[in-house]
Design an enzyme around this catalytic site. Structure first.
Site: not given
Length: 162
Positions: A78, A90
């Site tokens: 990420r 996420d």
């Protein structure tokens, strides 16, 4: 402690990224929504997301759970360059309840609970309703929260098959 996790991805193999979270929490999952295709939120041009809600019972302090979620995001490489931008993974803690069922409220800037914008986001609420039709957020039913969201936004959220 019971946690509501909102997981999403719109980069690389999004299904595999979501599955990495369900694998991590496999022994703690109480309920899971289906996987939904959702348009991006926040005005950044990008592809649609896959989103899912997991409801898990964990034996961790809130910040330890946050670190665990961040570790999953890091494992998926990420990158946090653009707010509300595209991402491999996420993992948001939307809501936490203690063992008595009381909702935990925190104004800590590192972990604000419940998530301060969850009530505005159909991509959280639609899967959450799927996972727990009786769910509430700050004392308001998820159904009532959804009633405050533009119907067109809700209609763009579609259940997906792998």
């Amino acid at each position: 402690m019971r946690a509501v996790l909102s997981i999403g991805s719109n980069l690389e193999d999004s299904w595999t990224h979501l599955e990495s979270v369900t694998h991590e929490f496999a022994d703690e999952i109480v309920s899971a929504s289906g996987v939904y295709s959702t348009p991006p939120w926040g005005g950044i041009e990008q592809g649609d997301f896959l989103n899912q809600i997991l409801i898990v019972d964990v034996d961790q302090a809130p910040l330890a759970l946050l670190r665990r979620c961040q570790g999953l995001e890091e494992a998926a490489n990420r990158v946090r360059e653009v707010r509300w931008g595209p991402r491999t993974l996420d993992v948001d803690i939307v809501s936490l309840h203690d063992d008595s069922g009381a909702e935990i409220v925190s104004e800590d800037p590192e972990l604000t609970l419940p998530h301060p914008r969850a009530h505005e986001r159909a991509f959280v609420l639609v899967p959450w309703l799927d996972a727990d039709p009786e769910a509430t957020l700050r004392g308001t039913s998820i159904t009532e929260c959804l009633a405050g969201i533009d119907q067109q936004e809700i209609e763009q959220i579609r259940l997906q098959e792998r």
